[in-house]
Motif scaffolding. Sequence first.
Motif, PDB file in Angstrom:
ATOM      1  N   GLU A 141       4.125   2.590   3.376  1.00 19.77           N
ATOM      2  CA  GLU A 141       4.231   3.957   4.103  1.00 19.77           C
ATOM      3  C   GLU A 141       3.527   3.949   5.533  1.00 19.77           C
ATOM      4  N   LEU A 142       2.114   3.592   5.313  1.00 21.50           N
ATOM      5  CA  LEU A 142       1.310   3.215   6.485  1.00 21.50           C
ATOM      6  C   LEU A 142       1.788   2.272   7.434  1.00 21.50           C
ATOM      7  N   THR A 143       1.920   1.312   7.049  1.00 21.27           N
ATOM      8  CA  THR A 143       2.686   0.012   7.974  1.00 21.27           C
ATOM      9  C   THR A 143       4.044   0.677   8.412  1.00 21.27           C
ATOM     10  N   GLU A 144       4.865   1.422   7.779  1.00 18.92           N
ATOM     11  CA  GLU A 144       5.988   1.750   8.208  1.00 18.92           C
ATOM     12  C   GLU A 144       5.886   2.908   9.547  1.00 18.92           C
ATOM     13  N   ARG A 145       4.901   3.795   9.278  1.00 14.56           N
ATOM     14  CA  ARG A 145       4.420   4.739  10.297  1.00 14.56           C
ATOM     15  C   ARG A 145       3.914   3.922  11.514  1.00 14.56           C
ATOM     16  N   GLU A 146       3.155   3.078  11.255  1.00 14.95           N
ATOM     17  CA  GLU A 146       2.234   2.275  12.504  1.00 14.95           C
ATOM     18  C   GLU A 146       3.360   1.605  13.061  1.00 14.95           C
ATOM     19  N   LEU A 147       4.527   1.079  12.517  1.00 13.17           N
ATOM     20  CA  LEU A 147       5.570   0.371  13.105  1.00 13.17           C
ATOM     21  C   LEU A 147       6.510   1.290  14.179  1.00 13.17           C
ATOM     22  N   LEU A 148       6.636   2.561  13.531  1.00 17.68           N
ATOM     23  CA  LEU A 148       7.426   3.452  14.333  1.00 17.68           C
ATOM     24  C   LEU A 148       6.507   4.048  15.303  1.00 17.68           C
ATOM     25  N   LYS A 149       5.298   4.080  15.306  1.00 16.67           N
ATOM     26  CA  LYS A 149       4.433   4.530  16.690  1.00 16.67           C
ATOM     27  C   LYS A 149       4.491   3.541  17.751  1.00 16.67           C
TER      28      LYS A 149
END
Length: 217
Positions: free
Chosen positions: A117-125
């Motif tokens: 989930e952290l990786t997904e949020r960083e990708l979206l950011k």
Amino acid sequence: MADDNSDPRETDEDQTKSTSPETAESPDVSAELAGDLEGLLTENADMRDKLLRTMADMENLRRRTEREKEDTARYAISNFARDVLTIGDNLRRAVEHVPADAAAQDPALKNFLEGVELTERELLKVMEKHGVTKLEPLGQRFDPNQQQAMYEVPDTDVPDGTVVEVMQAGYTIGDRVLRPALVAVSKGGAKPAPKPEPGENGFGPDVADDDIPDGGD
């Protein structure tokens, strides 16, 4: 001595004869000069008009070039961003396919999901930093410009045409749709009320007809 005895009147007549043709030609010369001046003024006006048109064309070309340059800079990564979206899709699937109770019982699995989930949020950011924004259509009225309806769901609890499920997230880049969201749309509920147009009654959107004075009664 013959020259001294010459009649002065003869000299005056000779001078008059020599200047008479020039005096007769003066009106023609003035007309010719006036014609030349008018021609020069017309030519000057034409050249000024052509210069203004050329300057306007150059300004339009400059603005068009600037827009194309901005569009190129803004949308150049469209193909790359579209390919990167599949990575985000896979991260989201990984999170959704793990039962919540299983993660609660297994600390290692829970930590793994938190990392995903952290990786997904960083990708979206990172994508937002480059102008790519995720669409959030759930619960909103279906918009064919940004969403693609996959099927309809009978549901009388929500207005007809409401997005009730999102199978695949949609994204925009700038003011363009990078990828439409794949959604399910409700069917069978009440028709959504049309949005009132601002100033429909001439007094703005917040003034009801009942609030309009009768005009002196």
